[in-house]
Design a protein around this motif. Sequence first.
Motif, PDB file in Angstrom:
ATOM      1  N   UNK A 240       0.910  -1.619   0.293  1.00 33.56           N
ATOM      2  CA  UNK A 240       0.328   0.357  -0.245  1.00 33.56           C
ATOM      3  C   UNK A 240       0.756   0.666  -0.137  1.00 33.56           C
ATOM      4  N   UNK A 241       1.755   0.716   0.747  1.00 35.76           N
ATOM      5  CA  UNK A 241       2.743   2.206   0.924  1.00 35.76           C
ATOM      6  C   UNK A 241       3.021   2.733  -0.260  1.00 35.76           C
ATOM      7  N   UNK A 242       3.562   1.330  -0.995  1.00 37.20           N
ATOM      8  CA  UNK A 242       4.251   1.803  -3.049  1.00 37.20           C
ATOM      9  C   UNK A 242       3.587   1.945  -3.559  1.00 37.20           C
ATOM     10  N   UNK A 243       2.246   2.165  -3.670  1.00 42.51           N
ATOM     11  CA  UNK A 243       0.376   2.198  -4.427  1.00 42.51           C
ATOM     12  C   UNK A 243       0.782   3.903  -4.269  1.00 42.51           C
ATOM     13  N   UNK A 244       1.042   4.229  -2.235  1.00 45.55           N
ATOM     14  CA  UNK A 244       1.219   5.890  -2.895  1.00 45.55           C
ATOM     15  C   UNK A 244       2.276   6.504  -3.236  1.00 45.55           C
ATOM     16  N   UNK A 245       3.238   5.855  -3.239  1.00 44.48           N
ATOM     17  CA  UNK A 245       4.737   6.593  -3.316  1.00 44.48           C
ATOM     18  C   UNK A 245       4.646   6.100  -4.857  1.00 44.48           C
ATOM     19  N   UNK A 246       4.067   6.099  -5.774  1.00 45.78           N
ATOM     20  CA  UNK A 246       4.306   5.603  -6.837  1.00 45.78           C
ATOM     21  C   UNK A 246       3.120   6.465  -7.302  1.00 45.78           C
ATOM     22  N   UNK A 247       2.434   6.945  -6.762  1.00 47.69           N
ATOM     23  CA  UNK A 247       1.336   7.824  -7.127  1.00 47.69           C
ATOM     24  C   UNK A 247       1.685   8.824  -7.884  1.00 47.69           C
ATOM     25  N   UNK A 248       2.659   9.380  -6.095  1.00 47.73           N
ATOM     26  CA  UNK A 248       2.929  10.196  -5.834  1.00 47.73           C
ATOM     27  C   UNK A 248       4.032  10.587  -6.755  1.00 47.73           C
ATOM     28  N   UNK A 249       4.185  10.062  -7.432  1.00 43.47           N
ATOM     29  CA  UNK A 249       6.095   9.918  -8.549  1.00 43.47           C
ATOM     30  C   UNK A 249       5.189  10.445 -10.198  1.00 43.47           C
ATOM     31  N   UNK A 268      11.073   4.828  -2.339  1.00 42.98           N
ATOM     32  CA  UNK A 268      11.327   3.928  -2.912  1.00 42.98           C
ATOM     33  C   UNK A 268      12.656   2.905  -2.581  1.00 42.98           C
ATOM     34  N   UNK A 269      12.915   3.615  -3.213  1.00 40.92           N
ATOM     35  CA  UNK A 269      14.958   2.292  -3.219  1.00 40.92           C
ATOM     36  C   UNK A 269      15.470   2.154  -1.915  1.00 40.92           C
ATOM     37  N   UNK A 270      14.658   2.829  -1.094  1.00 46.05           N
ATOM     38  CA  UNK A 270      15.190   1.883   0.191  1.00 46.05           C
ATOM     39  C   UNK A 270      14.412   0.929   0.515  1.00 46.05           C
ATOM     40  N   UNK A 271      12.784   0.793  -0.043  1.00 40.47           N
ATOM     41  CA  UNK A 271      12.124  -0.508   0.140  1.00 40.47           C
ATOM     42  C   UNK A 271      11.843  -1.676  -0.395  1.00 40.47           C
ATOM     43  N   UNK A 272      12.606  -0.807  -2.484  1.00 34.38           N
ATOM     44  CA  UNK A 272      12.489  -2.250  -2.850  1.00 34.38           C
ATOM     45  C   UNK A 272      14.557  -2.552  -3.156  1.00 34.38           C
ATOM     46  N   UNK A 273      15.677  -1.661  -2.278  1.00 36.59           N
ATOM     47  CA  UNK A 273      16.665  -1.993  -3.261  1.00 36.59           C
ATOM     48  C   UNK A 273      17.034  -1.702  -4.406  1.00 36.59           C
ATOM     49  N   UNK A 274      16.233  -0.959  -5.189  1.00 34.25           N
ATOM     50  CA  UNK A 274      16.184  -0.845  -6.507  1.00 34.25           C
ATOM     51  C   UNK A 274      16.887   0.713  -6.820  1.00 34.25           C
TER      52      UNK A 274
END
Length: 290
Positions: A240-249, A268-274
Motif C-alpha cells: 500500500x505504501x508503494x502504491x502511494x509513493x508511485x502515485x506521488x512520483x 522507494x529505493x529503501x523499500x525495494x533496494x533498487x
Amino acid sequence: MFAPPRTRTEQHRMRHAHQQAAHTLLLTSPSGPEAWGWQGRTLSRRCGDRWLRVVSQPLNKPTGHLWDGTSTAEAQLPRSIPRPRLLDMLEWTAGGYRYRAELSELVPWPVLQTGGPVLTREVDLPDSWWAELNAALNTLAAVPTTRQAVRQQWVDKNFPVYLGIPPVQITDWVTGHADLHWANLCGPPLAALDWESWGLVPAGYDAGLLYAYSLCAPATAARVRLAFAHVLDTPGGRIGELVALAQLLQVVSRGHHGDIAETITARVEHITGLRVPRPSPPPEPLRGID
C-alpha cells in the motif's frame, strides 16, 4: 490549499459560481480566505457559520469518481468518523460547465498545513489525536463500498514506469480516505476534510500517503510510522505504501511536488533496494509563440 487557476477568466468563473451558490442557498456573503482545490477545480470559502465548496467539471467530460464523493460519504460513512457534516447541495449547469455546491458544517480550527499537502514544519500533536486518527481509519476500513479509489489496472501499468519493479497483485483491500494529507487534517481534536476521493485502497495506502507527505519533517514522519507501524510494517502495508509513493512520483513527473521528489524517490529505493527510473526533464517551452 492550492494556488488559484492561472487565468483570471477561470478565477472569475469560479468566484462567480461560488457567489451564485451562496445567494441561492440564502447564505451570508462569503468571507475569509479562499481555499482553492487542485488546478482550480474547486473553490471553498466560509459563509457565516457554514463552509461552502463549489466544484466544477466541463460538460464534455464525465464527472467520474470524485463528483459524488462528498455526498456518498455523508450517506454511507459512520458518524463516529470525525468530519464536517454535509448540510445541503445544489447542482446547475452554465457556460459549458456543470457545478455542484456542497454546504457543510464549519470546522472551527484550522488545517494542520496550509498551501498544499506537503508538510513544511514539524507538528506536535498529542497522543489522543493520533489515537483518534487510528480509530477513524480503523472504522473506515471496515465500511463496505463499491467505490474504487485505487485500481489494480493502475498498479499493473505504472509500477514498472515509476518504481522500476514488476506490478504486484493487491489482495488486501480496505476502505480509505484516499487523499490523507496534512491540508485535509485539523486538530486537535481531529477532523478529516475533503471526502471526495474515498473508496477501496490497498491496506497501508492512507498511512503511506500521510507518511510520504511528512518526509520533509522527519520527527513528524517518524511519529506517523510509529502510529501506523501495525499496518505499514506488514507485507500488505508495504504494498500500500508503494502504491502511494508511485502515485506521488506520477504527480512529480507532471511537474508538481518537486520539493519532495528526492525524498519520495529515496523512500522507494529503501523499500525495494533498487534504483528508481529518473524521468527525462520536460522539453523547454517554445518562446515567442502564444
